[in-house]
Design a protein around this motif. Structure first.
Motif, PDB file in Angstrom:
ATOM      1  N   GLY A  18      43.761  78.535  16.893  1.00 21.87           N
ATOM      2  CA  GLY A  18      44.231  77.544  15.994  1.00 21.87           C
ATOM      3  C   GLY A  18      45.263  76.784  16.358  1.00 21.87           C
ATOM      4  N   HIS A 106      37.790  69.326  11.008  1.00 21.00           N
ATOM      5  CA  HIS A 106      37.619  69.977   9.576  1.00 21.00           C
ATOM      6  C   HIS A 106      39.083  70.059   8.852  1.00 21.00           C
ATOM      7  N   ASP A 110      45.087  74.389  10.485  1.00 21.43           N
ATOM      8  CA  ASP A 110      45.460  74.752  11.981  1.00 21.43           C
ATOM      9  C   ASP A 110      44.508  73.607  12.799  1.00 21.43           C
ATOM     10  N   HIS A 111      43.771  72.618  12.176  1.00 20.17           N
ATOM     11  CA  HIS A 111      43.483  71.441  12.702  1.00 20.17           C
ATOM     12  C   HIS A 111      43.731  70.047  12.459  1.00 20.17           C
ATOM     13  N   ASP A 218      35.757  74.281  15.222  1.00 20.24           N
ATOM     14  CA  ASP A 218      35.529  75.566  14.569  1.00 20.24           C
ATOM     15  C   ASP A 218      34.277  75.842  14.117  1.00 20.24           C
ATOM     16  N   HIS A 449      34.245  82.172  12.234  1.00 14.57           N
ATOM     17  CA  HIS A 449      33.744  81.812  13.727  1.00 14.57           C
ATOM     18  C   HIS A 449      32.486  82.642  14.454  1.00 14.57           C
TER      19      HIS A 449
HETATM   20 ZN   LIG Z   1      40.739  77.061  13.575  1.00 10.59          ZN
END
Ligand SMILES: [Zn+2]
Ligand SMILES: [Zn+2]
Length: 498
Positions: A18, A106, A110-111, A218, A449
Protein backbone atom coordinates in the motif's frame (compact mmCIF):
# COMPACT_ATOMS: atom_id res chain seq x y z
CA UNK A 1 13.97 7.08 -30.07
CA UNK A 2 14.81 8.65 -26.76
CA UNK A 3 15.93 5.95 -24.29
CA UNK A 4 15.01 8.10 -21.35
CA UNK A 5 11.30 7.49 -22.00
CA UNK A 6 9.07 5.98 -20.85
CA UNK A 7 10.17 5.81 -17.24
CA UNK A 8 8.54 5.34 -13.85
CA UNK A 9 9.75 6.89 -10.58
CA UNK A 10 8.66 4.87 -7.55
CA UNK A 11 7.88 6.01 -3.99
CA UNK A 12 5.14 4.60 -1.74
CA UNK A 13 4.03 1.06 -2.63
CA UNK A 14 7.65 0.11 -3.33
CA UNK A 15 8.63 -2.98 -1.30
CA UNK A 16 5.66 -2.36 0.97
CA UNK A 17 1.95 -3.10 1.00
CA UNK A 18 0.00 0.00 0.00
CA UNK A 19 0.76 3.68 -0.23
CA UNK A 20 1.10 3.58 -4.01
CA UNK A 21 2.84 6.67 -5.45
CA UNK A 22 4.20 6.08 -8.95
CA UNK A 23 5.14 8.72 -11.53
CA UNK A 24 5.09 7.77 -15.21
CA UNK A 25 6.88 9.99 -17.71
CA UNK A 26 6.83 9.64 -21.47
CA UNK A 27 7.89 11.99 -24.25
CA UNK A 28 4.58 13.80 -24.14
CA UNK A 29 2.91 12.55 -20.95
CA UNK A 30 3.22 12.99 -17.19
CA UNK A 31 0.89 10.66 -15.32
CA UNK A 32 0.68 9.76 -11.63
CA UNK A 33 -0.52 6.31 -10.61
CA UNK A 34 -2.33 6.70 -7.28
CA UNK A 35 -1.22 8.95 -4.41
CA UNK A 36 -1.88 7.06 -1.21
CA UNK A 37 -0.70 6.95 2.38
CA UNK A 38 2.26 4.58 2.86
CA UNK A 39 1.33 3.35 6.34
CA UNK A 40 4.61 1.43 6.58
CA UNK A 41 6.45 4.79 6.61
CA UNK A 42 3.80 6.75 8.48
CA UNK A 43 3.73 4.38 11.45
CA UNK A 44 7.48 4.90 11.93
CA UNK A 45 6.77 8.48 13.02
CA UNK A 46 3.10 8.95 13.82
CA UNK A 47 0.35 7.36 15.87
CA UNK A 48 -3.12 8.21 17.09
CA UNK A 49 -1.99 11.09 19.29
CA UNK A 50 0.95 12.22 17.18
CA UNK A 51 -0.32 13.25 13.77
CA UNK A 52 1.08 15.42 10.95
CA UNK A 53 0.22 19.02 11.84
CA UNK A 54 -2.46 20.51 9.62
CA UNK A 55 -1.09 24.02 10.12
CA UNK A 56 2.33 22.88 8.84
CA UNK A 57 0.88 21.96 5.44
CA UNK A 58 3.19 19.56 3.62
CA UNK A 59 6.05 19.90 6.05
CA UNK A 60 5.62 16.92 8.40
CA UNK A 61 4.70 14.67 5.49
CA UNK A 62 7.74 15.71 3.42
CA UNK A 63 10.20 15.58 6.30
CA UNK A 64 9.26 11.98 7.19
CA UNK A 65 9.09 10.77 3.56
CA UNK A 66 5.37 9.99 3.61
CA UNK A 67 5.09 12.07 0.44
CA UNK A 68 7.89 12.53 -2.13
CA UNK A 69 9.84 15.80 -2.64
CA UNK A 70 8.63 16.30 -6.22
CA UNK A 71 8.30 19.69 -7.88
CA UNK A 72 5.14 20.79 -9.59
CA UNK A 73 2.49 18.60 -7.96
CA UNK A 74 1.46 20.17 -4.63
CA UNK A 75 -1.09 22.86 -3.75
CA UNK A 76 0.25 26.41 -3.91
CA UNK A 77 -1.08 27.40 -0.49
CA UNK A 78 0.69 24.41 1.08
CA UNK A 79 3.89 25.09 -0.87
CA UNK A 80 3.91 28.66 0.52
CA UNK A 81 3.76 27.32 4.09
CA UNK A 82 6.55 24.89 3.16
CA UNK A 83 8.69 27.74 1.75
CA UNK A 84 8.15 29.80 4.91
CA UNK A 85 9.39 26.92 7.07
CA UNK A 86 12.15 25.56 4.83
CA UNK A 87 13.52 28.76 3.31
CA UNK A 88 16.16 28.21 0.62
CA UNK A 89 16.00 24.49 -0.01
CA UNK A 90 12.30 24.26 -0.51
CA UNK A 91 10.18 23.08 -3.43
CA UNK A 92 9.38 25.95 -5.75
CA UNK A 93 6.02 27.30 -6.86
CA UNK A 94 4.89 26.40 -10.37
CA UNK A 95 2.67 27.91 -13.03
CA UNK A 96 1.02 24.75 -14.31
CA UNK A 97 1.36 21.42 -12.50
CA UNK A 98 4.10 19.16 -13.95
CA UNK A 99 1.70 16.21 -14.00
CA UNK A 100 -1.69 16.70 -15.59
CA UNK A 101 -3.34 13.41 -14.75
CA UNK A 102 -3.64 11.11 -11.73
CA UNK A 103 -5.03 7.64 -12.40
CA UNK A 104 -6.75 6.69 -9.16
CA UNK A 105 -7.37 2.96 -8.81
CA UNK A 106 -9.80 3.04 -5.84
CA UNK A 107 -10.84 4.87 -2.67
CA UNK A 108 -8.80 2.95 -0.07
CA UNK A 109 -6.65 5.56 1.67
CA UNK A 110 -3.42 3.68 0.93
CA UNK A 111 -4.13 4.72 -2.71
CA UNK A 112 -6.08 7.96 -2.41
CA UNK A 113 -5.21 9.44 0.99
CA UNK A 114 -2.79 12.17 -0.13
CA UNK A 115 -4.86 13.52 -3.00
CA UNK A 116 -5.94 16.40 -0.68
CA UNK A 117 -2.35 17.75 -0.85
CA UNK A 118 -2.20 17.90 -4.64
CA UNK A 119 -2.55 20.86 -6.99
CA UNK A 120 -6.24 20.94 -7.99
CA UNK A 121 -5.15 21.34 -11.63
CA UNK A 122 -4.07 17.68 -11.70
CA UNK A 123 -7.13 15.89 -13.05
CA UNK A 124 -8.06 12.85 -10.97
CA UNK A 125 -9.37 10.06 -13.21
CA UNK A 126 -11.48 7.43 -11.45
CA UNK A 127 -14.84 5.69 -11.54
CA UNK A 128 -17.95 7.57 -10.50
CA UNK A 129 -18.22 5.15 -7.58
CA UNK A 130 -14.71 6.02 -6.36
CA UNK A 131 -15.42 9.75 -6.50
CA UNK A 132 -18.67 9.20 -4.58
CA UNK A 133 -16.84 7.28 -1.83
CA UNK A 134 -14.20 10.05 -1.61
CA UNK A 135 -17.01 12.57 -1.26
CA UNK A 136 -18.61 10.55 1.55
CA UNK A 137 -15.20 10.29 3.26
CA UNK A 138 -14.71 14.05 3.18
CA UNK A 139 -18.28 14.73 4.33
CA UNK A 140 -18.40 12.21 7.18
CA UNK A 141 -14.74 12.45 8.25
CA UNK A 142 -13.24 15.01 10.58
CA UNK A 143 -12.52 18.23 8.76
CA UNK A 144 -8.85 18.98 8.19
CA UNK A 145 -6.20 18.79 5.53
CA UNK A 146 -6.68 15.03 5.12
CA UNK A 147 -10.29 15.32 3.96
CA UNK A 148 -9.86 17.94 1.19
CA UNK A 149 -10.59 15.37 -1.52
CA UNK A 150 -13.24 17.18 -3.53
CA UNK A 151 -12.62 20.87 -2.77
CA UNK A 152 -10.72 22.96 -0.27
CA UNK A 153 -10.30 26.40 1.24
CA UNK A 154 -6.94 28.07 0.77
CA UNK A 155 -4.71 28.23 3.86
CA UNK A 156 -2.66 31.26 4.85
CA UNK A 157 1.12 31.09 5.28
CA UNK A 158 0.50 30.59 9.00
CA UNK A 159 -1.49 27.49 8.09
CA UNK A 160 -4.85 28.95 9.02
CA UNK A 161 -7.99 28.29 7.04
CA UNK A 162 -10.79 30.82 6.94
CA UNK A 163 -13.95 29.48 8.57
CA UNK A 164 -16.10 32.01 6.71
CA UNK A 165 -18.77 30.33 4.60
CA UNK A 166 -18.32 33.08 2.02
CA UNK A 167 -14.67 32.08 1.50
CA UNK A 168 -14.51 30.42 -1.93
CA UNK A 169 -13.76 26.71 -2.12
CA UNK A 170 -11.32 25.54 -4.77
CA UNK A 171 -12.75 22.54 -6.63
CA UNK A 172 -10.55 19.64 -7.69
CA UNK A 173 -10.98 18.47 -11.26
CA UNK A 174 -12.13 14.89 -11.85
CA UNK A 175 -12.51 12.80 -14.95
CA UNK A 176 -15.10 10.07 -14.42
CA UNK A 177 -14.75 7.32 -16.97
CA UNK A 178 -17.66 5.12 -17.82
CA UNK A 179 -17.99 1.70 -19.37
CA UNK A 180 -19.38 3.14 -22.59
CA UNK A 181 -16.45 5.50 -22.99
CA UNK A 182 -13.45 4.00 -21.21
CA UNK A 183 -10.83 5.87 -23.26
CA UNK A 184 -9.58 9.32 -22.35
CA UNK A 185 -6.67 11.72 -22.92
CA UNK A 186 -6.89 11.23 -26.73
CA UNK A 187 -7.17 7.45 -26.41
CA UNK A 188 -3.93 7.33 -24.44
CA UNK A 189 -5.52 5.84 -21.34
CA UNK A 190 -8.06 3.04 -21.01
CA UNK A 191 -9.87 2.33 -17.73
CA UNK A 192 -11.55 -0.93 -16.75
CA UNK A 193 -13.22 -2.10 -13.50
CA UNK A 194 -11.64 -4.89 -11.43
CA UNK A 195 -12.82 -6.88 -8.41
CA UNK A 196 -11.55 -5.62 -5.02
CA UNK A 197 -12.86 -5.19 -1.46
CA UNK A 198 -14.33 -1.75 -2.20
CA UNK A 199 -16.70 -0.83 -5.05
CA UNK A 200 -15.37 1.21 -7.96
CA UNK A 201 -11.87 -0.33 -8.20
CA UNK A 202 -10.23 0.27 -11.57
CA UNK A 203 -7.20 -0.94 -13.51
CA UNK A 204 -5.59 1.17 -16.24
CA UNK A 205 -3.85 0.63 -19.56
CA UNK A 206 -1.62 3.46 -20.76
CA UNK A 207 -0.30 3.74 -24.31
CA UNK A 208 3.32 4.91 -24.23
CA UNK A 209 5.88 5.54 -26.97
CA UNK A 210 7.19 1.96 -26.58
CA UNK A 211 4.05 -0.01 -25.84
CA UNK A 212 1.34 -0.52 -23.27
CA UNK A 213 1.93 0.03 -19.56
CA UNK A 214 -0.66 -1.89 -17.53
CA UNK A 215 -1.44 -0.88 -13.92
CA UNK A 216 -3.57 -3.30 -11.91
CA UNK A 217 -4.15 -1.19 -8.77
CA UNK A 218 -5.46 -3.59 -6.08
CA UNK A 219 -7.42 -6.52 -7.47
CA UNK A 220 -8.65 -10.04 -6.85
CA UNK A 221 -10.77 -12.64 -8.62
CA UNK A 222 -12.68 -14.26 -5.79
CA UNK A 223 -15.24 -11.56 -4.91
CA UNK A 224 -18.71 -10.90 -6.27
CA UNK A 225 -17.28 -8.92 -9.19
CA UNK A 226 -14.58 -11.42 -10.21
CA UNK A 227 -15.74 -11.26 -13.85
CA UNK A 228 -14.54 -7.64 -13.97
CA UNK A 229 -10.98 -8.82 -13.35
CA UNK A 230 -11.12 -11.53 -16.01
CA UNK A 231 -12.70 -9.13 -18.50
CA UNK A 232 -9.88 -6.69 -17.86
CA UNK A 233 -7.28 -9.36 -18.66
CA UNK A 234 -9.24 -10.32 -21.80
CA UNK A 235 -9.17 -6.69 -22.88
CA UNK A 236 -5.36 -6.60 -22.62
CA UNK A 237 -5.23 -9.84 -24.63
CA UNK A 238 -7.46 -8.27 -27.27
CA UNK A 239 -5.18 -5.24 -27.56
CA UNK A 240 -2.23 -7.62 -27.96
CA UNK A 241 -4.02 -9.51 -30.75
CA UNK A 242 -4.62 -6.23 -32.53
CA UNK A 243 -0.85 -5.67 -32.63
CA UNK A 244 -0.13 -3.66 -29.48
CA UNK A 245 2.79 -4.74 -27.31
CA UNK A 246 2.65 -4.96 -23.50
CA UNK A 247 5.81 -3.15 -22.48
CA UNK A 248 5.29 -3.28 -18.71
CA UNK A 249 2.91 -4.57 -16.07
CA UNK A 250 2.77 -3.03 -12.61
CA UNK A 251 1.05 -5.69 -10.56
CA UNK A 252 0.22 -5.98 -6.86
CA UNK A 253 1.53 -8.96 -4.85
CA UNK A 254 0.03 -8.46 -1.41
CA UNK A 255 -0.65 -12.15 -0.74
CA UNK A 256 2.83 -13.39 -1.70
CA UNK A 257 4.20 -13.02 1.80
CA UNK A 258 1.52 -15.14 3.40
CA UNK A 259 2.37 -18.71 4.30
CA UNK A 260 -1.15 -20.06 4.81
CA UNK A 261 -2.63 -19.48 1.38
CA UNK A 262 -3.83 -23.07 1.04
CA UNK A 263 -7.38 -22.09 2.01
CA UNK A 264 -8.64 -19.89 -0.80
CA UNK A 265 -12.09 -18.83 0.23
CA UNK A 266 -14.53 -16.59 -1.61
CA UNK A 267 -16.93 -13.91 -0.38
CA UNK A 268 -19.77 -16.41 -0.88
CA UNK A 269 -18.05 -18.70 1.66
CA UNK A 270 -18.08 -15.81 4.14
CA UNK A 271 -21.81 -15.28 3.61
CA UNK A 272 -22.42 -19.00 4.31
CA UNK A 273 -20.35 -18.80 7.53
CA UNK A 274 -22.19 -15.68 8.69
CA UNK A 275 -25.53 -17.37 8.06
CA UNK A 276 -24.42 -20.55 9.89
CA UNK A 277 -23.30 -18.52 12.90
CA UNK A 278 -26.46 -16.40 12.99
CA UNK A 279 -28.56 -19.57 12.85
CA UNK A 280 -26.58 -21.24 15.64
CA UNK A 281 -26.87 -18.10 17.85
CA UNK A 282 -30.64 -17.43 17.83
CA UNK A 283 -30.62 -15.68 21.20
CA UNK A 284 -29.14 -12.31 22.02
CA UNK A 285 -27.73 -9.49 19.93
CA UNK A 286 -25.17 -10.21 17.20
CA UNK A 287 -22.49 -7.68 16.30
CA UNK A 288 -20.53 -8.09 13.04
CA UNK A 289 -17.24 -6.28 12.46
CA UNK A 290 -15.56 -5.79 9.07
CA UNK A 291 -13.37 -3.26 7.31
CA UNK A 292 -14.67 0.25 6.59
CA UNK A 293 -16.38 0.78 3.22
CA UNK A 294 -16.36 -2.93 2.45
CA UNK A 295 -19.84 -2.54 0.98
CA UNK A 296 -19.81 -5.95 -0.63
CA UNK A 297 -19.38 -7.60 2.79
CA UNK A 298 -22.11 -5.33 4.13
CA UNK A 299 -24.53 -6.56 1.48
CA UNK A 300 -23.61 -10.20 2.14
CA UNK A 301 -24.24 -9.64 5.85
CA UNK A 302 -27.69 -8.21 5.09
CA UNK A 303 -28.44 -11.29 2.97
CA UNK A 304 -27.18 -13.71 5.65
CA UNK A 305 -29.19 -11.90 8.34
CA UNK A 306 -32.31 -11.93 6.20
CA UNK A 307 -32.02 -15.73 5.76
CA UNK A 308 -31.49 -16.10 9.50
CA UNK A 309 -34.57 -13.97 10.27
CA UNK A 310 -32.77 -10.89 11.61
CA UNK A 311 -32.64 -7.27 10.52
CA UNK A 312 -29.40 -5.35 10.08
CA UNK A 313 -28.88 -2.15 12.04
CA UNK A 314 -26.56 0.36 10.39
CA UNK A 315 -24.70 3.20 12.03
CA UNK A 316 -25.43 6.64 10.54
CA UNK A 317 -22.18 6.89 8.51
CA UNK A 318 -22.83 3.49 6.91
CA UNK A 319 -26.43 4.46 6.13
CA UNK A 320 -25.17 7.63 4.45
CA UNK A 321 -22.51 5.70 2.50
CA UNK A 322 -25.09 3.15 1.35
CA UNK A 323 -27.51 5.83 0.24
CA UNK A 324 -24.85 7.57 -1.86
CA UNK A 325 -23.51 4.32 -3.36
CA UNK A 326 -27.02 3.23 -4.30
CA UNK A 327 -27.43 6.45 -6.30
CA UNK A 328 -24.43 5.45 -8.45
CA UNK A 329 -25.24 1.75 -8.70
CA UNK A 330 -28.82 0.77 -7.80
CA UNK A 331 -27.68 -2.88 -7.55
CA UNK A 332 -26.51 -1.92 -4.04
CA UNK A 333 -29.42 -1.60 -1.60
CA UNK A 334 -30.07 1.75 0.08
CA UNK A 335 -31.24 2.19 3.70
CA UNK A 336 -34.87 1.90 2.60
CA UNK A 337 -34.24 -1.86 2.09
CA UNK A 338 -36.88 -3.72 4.17
CA UNK A 339 -34.23 -5.72 6.06
CA UNK A 340 -32.22 -2.66 7.11
CA UNK A 341 -32.79 -0.22 9.98
CA UNK A 342 -30.65 2.54 11.45
CA UNK A 343 -29.23 2.74 14.96
CA UNK A 344 -29.79 6.10 16.63
CA UNK A 345 -26.76 6.47 18.89
CA UNK A 346 -26.23 8.92 21.71
CA UNK A 347 -24.75 12.15 20.32
CA UNK A 348 -22.77 14.81 22.11
CA UNK A 349 -23.61 17.62 19.70
CA UNK A 350 -26.24 18.64 17.20
CA UNK A 351 -26.35 16.41 14.13
CA UNK A 352 -24.27 17.58 11.18
CA UNK A 353 -25.97 18.38 7.88
CA UNK A 354 -25.54 14.88 6.39
CA UNK A 355 -26.73 13.27 9.64
CA UNK A 356 -29.87 15.41 9.65
CA UNK A 357 -30.58 14.34 6.08
CA UNK A 358 -30.43 10.65 7.00
CA UNK A 359 -32.43 11.11 10.21
CA UNK A 360 -35.21 12.95 8.36
CA UNK A 361 -35.22 10.78 5.24
CA UNK A 362 -35.37 7.50 7.18
CA UNK A 363 -37.24 8.62 10.28
CA UNK A 364 -39.38 5.45 10.24
CA UNK A 365 -36.25 3.32 10.30
CA UNK A 366 -34.56 4.68 13.41
CA UNK A 367 -34.00 2.31 16.33
CA UNK A 368 -32.77 3.65 19.68
CA UNK A 369 -30.59 1.61 22.06
CA UNK A 370 -33.62 1.41 24.33
CA UNK A 371 -35.74 -0.22 21.60
CA UNK A 372 -32.91 -2.54 20.66
CA UNK A 373 -32.68 -3.70 24.29
CA UNK A 374 -36.28 -4.91 24.15
CA UNK A 375 -35.63 -7.10 21.09
CA UNK A 376 -31.95 -8.02 20.81
CA UNK A 377 -32.68 -11.38 19.11
CA UNK A 378 -34.12 -9.50 16.16
CA UNK A 379 -30.99 -7.62 15.16
CA UNK A 380 -27.49 -7.79 13.73
CA UNK A 381 -25.55 -4.57 14.33
CA UNK A 382 -22.69 -3.64 12.01
CA UNK A 383 -19.95 -2.36 14.26
CA UNK A 384 -16.22 -1.95 14.31
CA UNK A 385 -13.99 -2.17 17.34
CA UNK A 386 -13.99 1.63 17.54
CA UNK A 387 -17.76 1.67 18.17
CA UNK A 388 -17.62 -0.98 20.87
CA UNK A 389 -18.42 1.30 23.82
CA UNK A 390 -21.82 2.05 22.24
CA UNK A 391 -22.74 -1.42 23.51
CA UNK A 392 -22.76 0.07 27.03
CA UNK A 393 -26.02 1.83 26.13
CA UNK A 394 -27.66 -1.44 25.05
CA UNK A 395 -27.38 -2.68 28.64
CA UNK A 396 -27.49 -6.36 27.64
CA UNK A 397 -26.47 -9.42 29.68
CA UNK A 398 -25.02 -11.40 26.77
CA UNK A 399 -24.55 -11.52 22.99
CA UNK A 400 -22.21 -12.50 20.16
CA UNK A 401 -19.44 -10.59 18.39
CA UNK A 402 -18.44 -11.92 14.96
CA UNK A 403 -15.03 -10.75 13.79
CA UNK A 404 -15.06 -10.63 9.99
CA UNK A 405 -12.02 -8.35 9.60
CA UNK A 406 -8.51 -9.10 8.44
CA UNK A 407 -5.67 -10.27 10.67
CA UNK A 408 -4.07 -7.74 12.99
CA UNK A 409 -0.78 -6.76 11.31
CA UNK A 410 0.72 -4.01 13.43
CA UNK A 411 1.47 -3.80 17.14
CA UNK A 412 -1.23 -1.16 17.50
CA UNK A 413 -3.83 -3.47 15.94
CA UNK A 414 -2.75 -6.25 18.30
CA UNK A 415 -3.36 -3.89 21.22
CA UNK A 416 -6.79 -3.10 19.78
CA UNK A 417 -7.62 -6.80 19.72
CA UNK A 418 -6.59 -7.08 23.35
CA UNK A 419 -8.87 -4.16 24.24
CA UNK A 420 -11.68 -5.68 22.19
CA UNK A 421 -11.39 -8.92 24.20
CA UNK A 422 -11.58 -6.92 27.43
CA UNK A 423 -14.74 -5.11 26.33
CA UNK A 424 -16.42 -8.34 25.19
CA UNK A 425 -15.62 -9.95 28.53
CA UNK A 426 -17.16 -6.93 30.25
CA UNK A 427 -20.35 -7.32 28.19
CA UNK A 428 -20.35 -11.13 28.51
CA UNK A 429 -20.33 -11.37 24.68
CA UNK A 430 -18.95 -14.44 22.92
CA UNK A 431 -16.02 -13.57 20.62
CA UNK A 432 -16.45 -15.58 17.42
CA UNK A 433 -13.52 -15.55 14.99
CA UNK A 434 -10.81 -14.29 17.36
CA UNK A 435 -7.77 -14.29 15.02
CA UNK A 436 -5.68 -15.87 17.79
CA UNK A 437 -8.03 -18.86 18.08
CA UNK A 438 -6.37 -21.20 15.61
CA UNK A 439 -8.98 -23.97 16.21
CA UNK A 440 -11.72 -21.84 14.69
CA UNK A 441 -11.97 -22.71 11.02
CA UNK A 442 -15.12 -21.18 9.54
CA UNK A 443 -14.11 -18.66 6.86
CA UNK A 444 -15.14 -15.23 8.21
CA UNK A 445 -12.82 -13.09 6.18
CA UNK A 446 -11.34 -13.24 2.71
CA UNK A 447 -8.60 -11.02 1.45
CA UNK A 448 -9.24 -8.13 -0.94
CA UNK A 449 -6.15 -9.17 -2.88
CA UNK A 450 -5.55 -11.74 -5.61
CA UNK A 451 -4.36 -15.18 -4.54
CA UNK A 452 -0.96 -16.26 -5.96
CA UNK A 453 -2.62 -18.55 -8.53
CA UNK A 454 -4.63 -15.61 -9.87
CA UNK A 455 -1.52 -13.43 -10.02
CA UNK A 456 0.24 -16.19 -11.98
CA UNK A 457 -2.68 -16.53 -14.42
CA UNK A 458 -2.86 -12.79 -15.02
CA UNK A 459 0.88 -12.60 -15.77
CA UNK A 460 0.77 -15.63 -18.10
CA UNK A 461 -2.08 -14.14 -20.07
CA UNK A 462 -0.75 -10.57 -20.23
CA UNK A 463 2.88 -11.67 -20.94
CA UNK A 464 4.56 -8.33 -20.26
CA UNK A 465 8.13 -7.70 -21.42
CA UNK A 466 8.86 -6.02 -18.09
CA UNK A 467 7.18 -6.83 -14.79
CA UNK A 468 7.25 -4.35 -11.91
CA UNK A 469 6.09 -5.84 -8.59
CA UNK A 470 4.33 -3.32 -6.38
CA UNK A 471 2.21 -3.30 -3.19
CA UNK A 472 4.14 -6.29 -1.81
CA UNK A 473 6.84 -6.99 0.75
CA UNK A 474 8.09 -9.92 -1.34
CA UNK A 475 8.80 -8.45 -4.81
CA UNK A 476 11.54 -11.04 -5.47
CA UNK A 477 8.91 -13.82 -5.51
CA UNK A 478 7.81 -12.55 -8.92
CA UNK A 479 11.08 -13.74 -10.47
CA UNK A 480 9.86 -17.35 -10.21
CA UNK A 481 6.25 -16.48 -11.02
CA UNK A 482 7.13 -14.61 -14.23
CA UNK A 483 10.07 -16.47 -15.83
CA UNK A 484 9.35 -15.01 -19.28
CA UNK A 485 9.42 -11.36 -18.17
CA UNK A 486 12.25 -9.10 -17.10
CA UNK A 487 11.39 -8.42 -13.45
CA UNK A 488 12.43 -4.92 -12.40
CA UNK A 489 12.27 -4.66 -8.63
CA UNK A 490 11.54 -1.03 -7.82
CA UNK A 491 13.62 0.86 -5.26
CA UNK A 492 12.09 3.73 -3.26
CA UNK A 493 12.93 7.08 -4.86
CA UNK A 494 14.55 5.58 -7.97
CA UNK A 495 13.51 5.72 -11.60
CA UNK A 496 12.97 2.64 -13.74
CA UNK A 497 13.71 3.19 -17.45
CA UNK A 498 11.51 0.94 -19.54
ZN1 LIG B 1 -3.87 -1.16 -1.32
ZN1 LIG C 1 -7.27 -1.58 -1.68
Amino acid sequence: MNNQYPNITCFGGTGMIGGNQFFLQDEDARIMLDFGIPFKIRENYFEEFLKPRTAAGLEDYLKTGIIPPIEGIYRHDLLRIHQMIRGDNSLSLHQEPDYDLLLLSHAHVDHSGHIPLLDPGITVACSEMTRTILKVMSTVGQSGLESDYIEFRVRSEEGKMSKKESEPRIPRSFHLYNKENPFFQNERVLAHPVDHSIPGATAYIIRTSKGLVVYTGDFRAHGIRKEDTFNFVSLVEKLKLSGEKVLALLIEGTTLQREDISKQYSEEDVRTSLYTLMKSHPLGLILVDFGPRNVERLVLTVEAAQSAGRKVLLRLPDAYLLREIHKVNPAFPDPSHPEVEILMERRSSDPRKWEKEIIIEYKNKLVTPFELRKNPDKYVVLFSFFDINEVVDFNLSHGTFIYSSSEAYTEEQKFDLKRLRNWLKLFNFEFVGDPDNKDFNLPLHVTGHAYPDTIKEVIQRIEPQILIPIHTEKPEKFIDIAPLSRVLIPVYGETLYL
